[in-house]
Scaffold this motif. Structure first.
Motif, short mmCIF file in Angstrom:
data_model
loop_
_atom_site.label_atom_id
_atom_site.label_comp_id
_atom_site.label_asym_id
_atom_site.label_seq_id
_atom_site.Cartn_x
_atom_site.Cartn_y
_atom_site.Cartn_z
N LEU A 1 0.84 -1.20 0.00
CA LEU A 1 0.00 0.00 0.00
C LEU A 1 0.88 1.26 0.00
O LEU A 1 1.94 1.27 0.63
CB LEU A 1 -0.91 0.01 1.22
N PRO A 2 0.45 2.30 -0.69
CA PRO A 2 1.25 3.52 -0.76
C PRO A 2 1.33 4.25 0.57
O PRO A 2 0.48 4.08 1.44
CB PRO A 2 0.52 4.37 -1.80
N GLY A 3 2.36 5.09 0.71
CA GLY A 3 2.52 5.89 1.93
C GLY A 3 1.60 7.09 1.92
O GLY A 3 1.31 7.67 2.97
N ALA A 4 1.12 7.47 0.72
CA ALA A 4 0.22 8.62 0.59
C ALA A 4 -0.43 8.61 -0.79
O ALA A 4 0.02 7.91 -1.70
CB ALA A 4 0.99 9.92 0.79
N LEU A 5 -1.51 9.39 -0.91
CA LEU A 5 -2.17 9.59 -2.22
C LEU A 5 -2.04 11.07 -2.58
O LEU A 5 -2.17 11.93 -1.70
CB LEU A 5 -3.65 9.23 -2.14
N PHE A 6 -1.81 11.34 -3.86
CA PHE A 6 -1.90 12.71 -4.34
C PHE A 6 -3.02 12.74 -5.37
O PHE A 6 -2.96 12.04 -6.38
CB PHE A 6 -0.60 13.21 -4.98
N ILE A 7 -4.05 13.55 -5.10
CA ILE A 7 -5.25 13.54 -5.94
C ILE A 7 -5.48 14.89 -6.62
O ILE A 7 -5.33 15.94 -5.99
CB ILE A 7 -6.49 13.15 -5.09
N VAL A 8 -5.84 14.82 -7.89
CA VAL A 8 -6.27 16.03 -8.62
C VAL A 8 -7.79 15.91 -8.75
O VAL A 8 -8.28 15.01 -9.43
CB VAL A 8 -5.62 16.10 -10.02
N ASP A 9 -8.51 16.78 -8.07
CA ASP A 9 -9.98 16.82 -8.05
C ASP A 9 -10.57 15.73 -7.14
O ASP A 9 -10.88 14.62 -7.57
CB ASP A 9 -10.56 16.69 -9.47
N THR A 10 -10.75 16.08 -5.88
CA THR A 10 -11.27 15.13 -4.89
C THR A 10 -12.73 14.76 -5.13
O THR A 10 -13.17 13.68 -4.72
CB THR A 10 -11.12 15.71 -3.46
N MET A 11 -13.49 15.64 -5.78
CA MET A 11 -14.89 15.32 -6.06
C MET A 11 -14.99 14.20 -7.10
O MET A 11 -15.75 13.25 -6.94
CB MET A 11 -15.65 16.55 -6.54
N ARG A 12 -14.19 14.32 -8.14
CA ARG A 12 -14.19 13.29 -9.18
C ARG A 12 -13.62 11.97 -8.65
O ARG A 12 -14.11 10.90 -8.99
CB ARG A 12 -13.35 13.78 -10.38
N GLU A 13 -12.59 12.05 -7.81
CA GLU A 13 -11.93 10.85 -7.30
C GLU A 13 -12.42 10.50 -5.89
O GLU A 13 -11.66 10.07 -5.04
CB GLU A 13 -10.40 11.05 -7.29
N HIS A 14 -13.73 10.68 -5.67
CA HIS A 14 -14.28 10.48 -4.31
C HIS A 14 -14.13 9.04 -3.80
O HIS A 14 -14.00 8.82 -2.60
CB HIS A 14 -15.76 10.90 -4.27
N ILE A 15 -14.11 8.06 -4.71
CA ILE A 15 -13.96 6.66 -4.27
C ILE A 15 -12.54 6.45 -3.72
O ILE A 15 -12.35 5.82 -2.67
CB ILE A 15 -14.24 5.66 -5.42
N ALA A 16 -11.55 7.01 -4.41
CA ALA A 16 -10.16 6.92 -3.94
C ALA A 16 -10.02 7.60 -2.58
O ALA A 16 -9.34 7.08 -1.68
CB ALA A 16 -9.23 7.59 -4.96
#
Length: 265
Positions: free
Chosen positions: A158-173
């Motif tokens: 498992l990763p140490g962190a997530l970097f997300i562009v657009d939290t609304m679109r990637e809400h499942i992540a």
């Protein structure tokens, strides 16, 4: 070295453009500078400070040897994320987010292993023994797996962190990372909820120039962390070699003294 964050550069990249005021999330109020022509304008001084804060944390994660998983499936972010994350050897998801990517990681790893087994089949000649129809099916499966999971093939844990562009679109992540207490770094626009993210970077998550500018700073910090790790490993190796040489020298001296003592007797 990561570049210094200049507010002027962020301004030129359009990082300050938020969404229409009627689409805003009130929790983003602390990061909004003003309203202009029905659009919220983000306070870039706060953005710059937040990028620096995120960079410090990302640098430490990279230096510790853990992976940072980048997630961006929107059209204008895909290629930028693949390019920037790939350059610092970090995994990324730019196609559809595979449900259970984090919460059911074992199953995802099985799919990655399936991809590797198909590659072995092609190398050892097993693939050539299949019928034309079977070959086509295997090739289609391999292409599908590569498209969805190719960039995470080397992510064995498992990763140490997530970097997300657009939290609304990637809400499942976002939900999966929250469930597993994996820290989330994200570009958060004025229509999103910053409370879902540990490291908020208030910014325009729709324009490619804005995404590229923020990602450049972020991946620059990760590159610094990786360089530190490499330097530390080299220093450790050198220290071990010196220790070995010292021990070898001491053993030689001990042996020489023993031989001298025997001769004197």
């Amino acid at each position: 070295m990561a570049n210094n964050i200049e507010v002027k550069d962020l301004l030129e990249a359009g990082v300050h453009f938020g969404h229409l005021t009627r689409k805003w999330n009130p929790n983003m109020a602390p990061y909004i500078y003003m309203e202009r022509n029905g659009i919220h304008v983000i306070n870039l001084y706060k953005t710059a400070a937040k990028i620096e804060e995120a960079n410090e944390a990302l640098k430490k994660i990279a230096a510790s040897g853990r992976k940072i998983l980048f997630v961006a499936t929107k059209k204008q972010a895909k290629d930028i994320v693949a390019d920037k994350a790939g350059a610092v050897n970090m995994p990324y998801i730019t196609e559809r987010w595979p449900g259970g990517m984090l919460t059911n990681f074992v199953t995802i790893r099985k799919a990655v292993k399936k991809m590797a087994s198909i590659d072995r089949m092609k190398k050892d000649g097993t693939f050539d023994t299949l019928s034309k129809k079977e070959k086509l099916q295997v090739d289609r499966l391999r292409a599908k797996l590569e498209k969805n999971l190719g960039s995470i093939a080397d992510m064995t844990r498992l990763p140490g962190a997530l970097f997300i562009v657009d939290t609304m679109r990637e809400h499942i992540a976002v939900k999966e990372a929250q469930k597993l207490n994996i820290p989330i770094f994200a570009m958060v626009d004025t229509n999103s909820d910053p409370r879902e993210v540990e490291y908020v970077i208030p910014s325009n998550d729709d324009a490619s120039k804005s995404i590229e500018k923020v990602l450049s700073h972020v991946t620059g910090a990760i590159a610094d962390g990786l360089s530190e790790r490499k330097a530390d490993k080299a220093a450790e190796k050198q220290a071990e070699e010196e220790e070995d040489k010292k021990a070898e020298q001491e053993a030689k001296e001990k042996k020489a003294k023993a031989l001298e003592a025997e001769e004197n007797e």
